[in-house]
Design a protein around this motif. Structure first.
Motif, PDB file in Angstrom:
ATOM      1  N   PHE A 112      38.287  55.621  36.523  1.00 36.72           N
ATOM      2  CA  PHE A 112      39.410  54.712  36.377  1.00 36.72           C
ATOM      3  C   PHE A 112      38.896  53.325  36.009  1.00 36.72           C
ATOM      4  N   VAL A 113      39.677  52.629  35.204  1.00 35.95           N
ATOM      5  CA  VAL A 113      39.277  51.302  34.743  1.00 35.95           C
ATOM      6  C   VAL A 113      40.373  50.298  35.108  1.00 35.95           C
ATOM      7  N   ILE A 114      39.955  49.153  35.633  1.00 32.22           N
ATOM      8  CA  ILE A 114      40.891  48.047  35.840  1.00 32.22           C
ATOM      9  C   ILE A 114      40.448  46.935  34.893  1.00 32.22           C
ATOM     10  N   ASP A 115      41.295  46.636  33.920  1.00 33.46           N
ATOM     11  CA  ASP A 115      40.977  45.653  32.906  1.00 33.46           C
ATOM     12  C   ASP A 115      41.452  44.275  33.357  1.00 33.46           C
ATOM     13  N   CYS A 116      40.518  43.387  33.624  1.00 34.31           N
ATOM     14  CA  CYS A 116      40.864  42.050  34.120  1.00 34.31           C
ATOM     15  C   CYS A 116      40.646  40.978  33.060  1.00 34.31           C
ATOM     16  N   SER A 117      40.544  41.388  31.789  1.00 33.65           N
ATOM     17  CA  SER A 117      40.148  40.439  30.744  1.00 33.65           C
ATOM     18  C   SER A 117      41.106  39.256  30.599  1.00 33.65           C
ATOM     19  N   THR A 118      42.412  39.483  30.653  1.00 32.07           N
ATOM     20  CA  THR A 118      43.351  38.363  30.482  1.00 32.07           C
ATOM     21  C   THR A 118      43.216  37.356  31.626  1.00 32.07           C
ATOM     22  N   ALA A 119      43.077  37.868  32.839  1.00 31.77           N
ATOM     23  CA  ALA A 119      42.973  36.977  33.997  1.00 31.77           C
ATOM     24  C   ALA A 119      41.628  36.266  34.035  1.00 31.77           C
ATOM     25  N   GLU A 120      40.586  36.941  33.552  1.00 34.97           N
ATOM     26  CA  GLU A 120      39.267  36.319  33.607  1.00 34.97           C
ATOM     27  C   GLU A 120      39.089  35.258  32.534  1.00 34.97           C
ATOM     28  N   THR A 121      39.676  35.483  31.355  1.00 35.57           N
ATOM     29  CA  THR A 121      39.539  34.483  30.287  1.00 35.57           C
ATOM     30  C   THR A 121      40.183  33.158  30.700  1.00 35.57           C
ATOM     31  N   ASP A 122      41.227  33.214  31.516  1.00 39.07           N
ATOM     32  CA  ASP A 122      41.848  31.994  32.034  1.00 39.07           C
ATOM     33  C   ASP A 122      41.159  31.524  33.315  1.00 39.07           C
ATOM     34  N   SER A 123      40.095  32.212  33.685  1.00 39.11           N
ATOM     35  CA  SER A 123      39.264  31.932  34.869  1.00 39.11           C
ATOM     36  C   SER A 123      40.079  31.701  36.151  1.00 39.11           C
ATOM     37  N   ILE A 124      41.092  32.540  36.365  1.00 36.43           N
ATOM     38  CA  ILE A 124      41.788  32.490  37.653  1.00 36.43           C
ATOM     39  C   ILE A 124      41.345  33.665  38.531  1.00 36.43           C
ATOM     40  N   LEU A 125      40.643  34.630  37.917  1.00 30.22           N
ATOM     41  CA  LEU A 125      40.195  35.791  38.685  1.00 30.22           C
ATOM     42  C   LEU A 125      38.681  35.898  38.595  1.00 30.22           C
ATOM     43  N   ASP A 126      38.046  36.069  39.760  1.00 30.54           N
ATOM     44  CA  ASP A 126      36.598  36.241  39.815  1.00 30.54           C
ATOM     45  C   ASP A 126      36.305  37.735  39.855  1.00 30.54           C
ATOM     46  N   VAL A 127      35.873  38.291  38.713  1.00 30.90           N
ATOM     47  CA  VAL A 127      35.671  39.741  38.609  1.00 30.90           C
ATOM     48  C   VAL A 127      34.600  40.266  39.582  1.00 30.90           C
ATOM     49  N   PRO A 128      33.440  39.600  39.707  1.00 28.53           N
ATOM     50  CA  PRO A 128      32.455  40.104  40.684  1.00 28.53           C
ATOM     51  C   PRO A 128      33.007  40.135  42.113  1.00 28.53           C
ATOM     52  N   ASP A 129      33.836  39.141  42.451  1.00 29.21           N
ATOM     53  CA  ASP A 129      34.452  39.101  43.778  1.00 29.21           C
ATOM     54  C   ASP A 129      35.429  40.269  43.955  1.00 29.21           C
ATOM     55  N   PHE A 130      36.201  40.543  42.908  1.00 28.82           N
ATOM     56  CA  PHE A 130      37.151  41.661  42.929  1.00 28.82           C
ATOM     57  C   PHE A 130      36.406  42.988  43.069  1.00 28.82           C
ATOM     58  N   GLU A 131      35.295  43.101  42.333  1.00 34.49           N
ATOM     59  CA  GLU A 131      34.474  44.317  42.403  1.00 34.49           C
ATOM     60  C   GLU A 131      33.952  44.511  43.825  1.00 34.49           C
ATOM     61  N   ASN A 132      33.477  43.432  44.426  1.00 39.69           N
ATOM     62  CA  ASN A 132      32.960  43.481  45.787  1.00 39.69           C
ATOM     63  C   ASN A 132      34.062  43.852  46.775  1.00 39.69           C
ATOM     64  N   TYR A 133      35.267  43.306  46.536  1.00 44.62           N
ATOM     65  CA  TYR A 133      36.421  43.620  47.376  1.00 44.62           C
ATOM     66  C   TYR A 133      36.705  45.122  47.358  1.00 44.62           C
ATOM     67  N   LEU A 134      36.700  45.707  46.151  1.00 42.77           N
ATOM     68  CA  LEU A 134      36.948  47.138  46.027  1.00 42.77           C
ATOM     69  C   LEU A 134      35.870  47.944  46.743  1.00 42.77           C
ATOM     70  N   LYS A 135      34.614  47.510  46.605  1.00 46.79           N
ATOM     71  CA  LYS A 135      33.510  48.218  47.258  1.00 46.79           C
ATOM     72  C   LYS A 135      33.670  48.238  48.774  1.00 46.79           C
ATOM     73  N   THR A 136      34.175  47.141  49.327  1.00 46.53           N
ATOM     74  CA  THR A 136      34.309  47.079  50.779  1.00 46.53           C
ATOM     75  C   THR A 136      35.587  47.731  51.284  1.00 46.53           C
ATOM     76  N   LYS A 137      36.623  47.796  50.443  1.00 48.30           N
ATOM     77  CA  LYS A 137      37.927  48.268  50.918  1.00 48.30           C
ATOM     78  C   LYS A 137      38.239  49.737  50.621  1.00 48.30           C
ATOM     79  N   ILE A 138      37.607  50.329  49.596  1.00 46.07           N
ATOM     80  CA  ILE A 138      37.909  51.724  49.282  1.00 46.07           C
ATOM     81  C   ILE A 138      37.482  52.612  50.440  1.00 46.07           C
TER      82      ILE A 138
END
Length: 132
Positions: free
Chosen positions: A27-53
């Motif tokens: 599965f893929v979560i595409d965060c490109s629109t949110a990241e280009t506007d730099s409101i979303l920290d992708v590494p932080d989101f990735e880490n969140y998923l790793k800890t919460k799944i």
């Protein structure tokens, strides 16, 4: 005399094969629109998923079954065996809520294995405002 070990044909039971290695889900979560506007920290989101799944009721114990990786502004979750795409949407929404971004971003499915974080379409009609 022992015969060479030949695996018997596995039968399909309610859509699931009886083999040990289950189908790998990607599965893929595409965060490109949110990241280009730099409101979303992708590494932080990735880490969140790793800890919460959760795997077998334990959060963060991914083991070899699930891998969460970052490819540019996309997060790729690969799971061996049963893994729900809907669960990813749930976690993504939870993350957005935690970071107070739930009001601007929505999690939209773009195809069978991809979610995309998109902005809500807000049309501001300044002409219509206050005419009533």
């Amino acid at each position: 005399p022992e015969m060479p070990t030949v695996q018997p044909k596995r039968t399909l039971v309610k859509g699931k094969t009886a083999t040990k290695k289950k189908s790998a889900n990607k599965f893929v979560i595409d965060c490109s629109t949110a990241e280009t506007d730099s409101i979303l920290d992708v590494p932080d989101f990735e880490n969140y998923l790793k800890t919460k799944i959760k795997v077998n009721g334990k959060a963060g114990a991914l083991g070899d079954i699930i891998s969460v990786n970052k490819e540019k502004s996309k997060i790729v979750v690969q799971a061996e065996g049963a893994f729900s795409k809907r669960y990813l949407k749930y976690l993504a929404k939870k993350y957005l809520k935690k970071h107070q971004m739930r009001d601007f971003l929505r999690v939209v499915s773009t195809n069978k294995s991809t979610y995309e974080l998109k902005y809500y379409n807000i049309q501001e009609n300044e002409d219509d405002a206050g005419d009533d």
